[in-house]
Design an enzyme around this catalytic site. Structure first.
Site, PDB file in Angstrom:
ATOM      1  N   ASP A   1      45.196  30.786 -23.961  1.00  0.00           N
ATOM      2  CA  ASP A   1      44.903  31.337 -22.635  1.00  0.00           C
ATOM      3  C   ASP A   1      44.342  30.235 -21.739  1.00  0.00           C
ATOM      4  O   ASP A   1      43.755  29.263 -22.211  1.00  0.00           O
ATOM      5  CB  ASP A   1      43.940  32.518 -22.729  1.00  0.00           C
ATOM      6  CG  ASP A   1      42.578  32.149 -23.282  1.00  0.00           C
ATOM      7  OD1 ASP A   1      42.535  31.402 -24.277  1.00  0.00           O
ATOM      8  OD2 ASP A   1      41.551  32.611 -22.732  1.00  0.00           O
TER       9      ASP A   1
ATOM     10  N   GLU B   1      39.700  32.856 -25.070  1.00  0.00           N
ATOM     11  CA  GLU B   1      38.612  31.878 -25.023  1.00  0.00           C
ATOM     12  C   GLU B   1      38.086  31.698 -23.608  1.00  0.00           C
ATOM     13  O   GLU B   1      36.886  31.522 -23.405  1.00  0.00           O
ATOM     14  CB  GLU B   1      39.086  30.533 -25.578  1.00  0.00           C
ATOM     15  CG  GLU B   1      37.961  29.592 -25.985  1.00  0.00           C
ATOM     16  CD  GLU B   1      37.441  28.730 -24.839  1.00  0.00           C
ATOM     17  OE1 GLU B   1      36.366  28.125 -25.007  1.00  0.00           O
ATOM     18  OE2 GLU B   1      38.100  28.658 -23.777  1.00  0.00           O
TER      19      GLU B   1
END
EC number: 3.5.1.18
Length: 377
Positions: A71, A136
Site C-alpha cells: 500500500d 502499513e
C-alpha cells in the site's frame, strides 16, 4: 533464471497498481505471480477491507521472514507530477512512481535477490517467508498485526525478520534500524468557568490553566537519551479555543500532544505523568490517549551481525546501527522474533515525483541475497 535477476520489471508492475491504502488493485496478485514459480505456498489473508499475503517456502528452521507493504500514500495532485504517479516511467536512470522508494522498489529487490539465491541454492536450509500487507500506510489495524497473529496460530512464527523499509540515509546500506521510539498522542480538554474578561475574579480561565500545564510538560526534558536511543520528545502539536469574542473568558481550552519516547519509558508511565501534571494545574479536565506503538530494541547479536556482514559483503559499506525516525510495522513484529529494518535510501518517500535509482534497486537485490545467505547458514 539468469545470474542476476532484475528487480525493475516487478517494481514497475507493482507501481502500476493503484494500491492507495487500503486498496490493493492487483499488487498482491503480482506478488503471488512472482513467488509461486519459486516454490512458495501463498496464502491470502483478508481482514475487513485489507488484503494481505503470507508466502512461505520450506518448513524447517531457521525461518527468515521478509516484511513489507504494497500500500502507498495518496499521490496528491497527480497533474503536478512530471508523469502519472502510477506509470512507472524510467527516465535518466530513475524509476518514478508512487511506491518506487516506499516500498514497492524494495519488495521487488527482495524478490530478485531471493530468486538469485534459490537459483544457486535450490535445496537451501531452513525456511523463507514474506509477510506483505496492504495496511502499513493506513491505520495498521488489519495488516501486519493480524497476519502475525495468524502466523503464530498456524505454526509460522519466524526466527528473525527483516523489514524492507527505506532505512539508508546517504548511500545504500549505511544504516540498519534495530529499534524505534514509541509514539503516542494525547488530546487534552481543560474546563473552566466562562465569564466577562473585565471580571476575571468571577470566572476560571481554562486557557491560563492549560498554558501552565503545557509549560510544566515542556520545560523539563523527559530524559537525556539512552545507549541506543536519542532523547524522548514531547511536542505540542495544536491548541484550540472556540472563542470568537475578545471580551469573553472561554469555558474550555484544548491541546494536542505527540510524544516520541525511548526505552526509558512506556506509554502507561507517560500517561500517568500527563495525568499528574493535569491534576496539579487543571483538575477539571479530560484526556484521551492513543498509542501507536511502544519503543523496542533488537539487541545487537547474531542476527544483527548477519545483516551487517551482508551489507559489508555486498556494498563495502559498514552500516550504522540506528533507532531514529518514526514508527514502522517492526513494532508489531518485535513481539514475535528479533527484527531489524534494512532498505534503500529514503530520499523521496511520500514526495511528489517519488523515485528510486534503478542501479540502487539492483544493488539492493544483491544485499538481500547476501542477507539470506548469512541468515540461513
Amino acid at each position: 533464471m539468469t545470474d542476476t535477476t532484475d528487480p525493475v520489471p516487478l517494481a514497475q508492475a507493482l507501481i502500476r497498481c493503484r494500491s492507495v491504502t487500503p486498496a490493493d488493485d492487483g499488487a498482491l496478485d503480482a506478488m503471488e505471480a512472482a513467488l509461486r514459480p519459486l516454490g512458495f505456498t501463498c496464502t491470502r489473508l483478508r481482514f475487513n477491507e485489507v488484503d494481505n499475503l503470507f508466502a512461505r517456502r520450506g518448513t524447517e528452521g531457521p525461518h527468515l521472514c521478509y516484511a513489507g507493504h504494497t500500500d502507498v500514500v495518496p499521490p496528491g495532485d497527480e497533474a503536478a507530477w512530471a508523469d502519472s504517479p502510477f506509470a512507472a516511467v524510467i527516465r535518466s536512470g530513475m524509476l518514478y512512481g508512487r511506491g518506487a522508494c516506499d516500498m514497492k522498489g524494495g519488495i521487488a529487490a527482495f524478490v530478485a535477490g531471493l530468486t538469485d539465491y534459490l537459483d544457486a541454492n535450490p535445496s537451501h536450509p531452513g525456511s523463507l517467508s514474506l509477510l506483505i500487507t496492504g495496511d502499513e500506510e493506513g491505520p495498521s489495524v488489519d495488516g501486519t498485526r493480524r497476519v502475525l497473529e495468524w502466523m503464530a496460530q498456524n505454526g509460522h512464527t519466524p526466527d528473525m525478520c527483516v523489514v524492507g523499509e527505506p532505512t539508508s540515509k546517504a548511500v545504500l546500506g549505511d544504516t540498519i534500524k534495530i529499534g524505534r521510539r514509541g509514539s503516542m498522542n494525547a488530546w487534552i480538554t481543560v474546563r473552566g468557568k466562562q465569564g466577562h474578561s473585565a471580571y476575571p475574579q468571577l470566572a476560571d480561565n481554562p486557557v491560563h490553566r492549560l498554558t501552565r500545564v503545557l509549560h510544566a510538560l515542556t520545560s523539563t526534558p523527559l530524559d537525556q537519551g539512552s545507549e541506543w536511543f536519542e532523547a524522548s520528545t514531547l511536542q505540542v502539536t495544536g491548541i484550540q479555543v472556540d472563542n470568537s469574542a475578545t471580551n469573553v473568558i472561554p469555558a474550555e481550552a484544548r491541546a494536542f500532544l505527540n510524544i516520541r519516547f525511548n526505552d526509558k519509558h512506556n506509554s502507561a508511565a507517560l500517561t500517568a505523568h500527563l495525568e499528574a501534571v493535569l491534576a496539579e494545574h487543571a483538575p477539571d479536565h479530560e484526556m484521551r490517549v492513543q498509542v501507536s506503538g511502544e519503543s523496542f530494541l533488537t539487541e545487537p547479536g547474531p542476527f544483527v551481525e548477519a545483516l551487517r556482514r551482508a551489507v559489508e559483503r555486498s556494498t563495502g559499506v559498514t552500516p550504522k546501527l540506528d533507532t531514529g525516525g518514526g514508527t514502522s510495522d517492526a513494532r508489531f513484529i518485535t513481539h514475535y522474533c528479533p527484527v531489524a529494518e534494512l532498505g534503500a535510501v529514503g530520499a523521496t518517500l511520500h514526495q511528489r515525483d517519488e523515485c528510486a535509482p534503478v542501479a540502487e534497486l539492483r544493488a539492493l537485490a544483491g544485499v538481500y541475497r547476501a542477507v539470506i545467505e548469512e541468515c540461513l547458514r
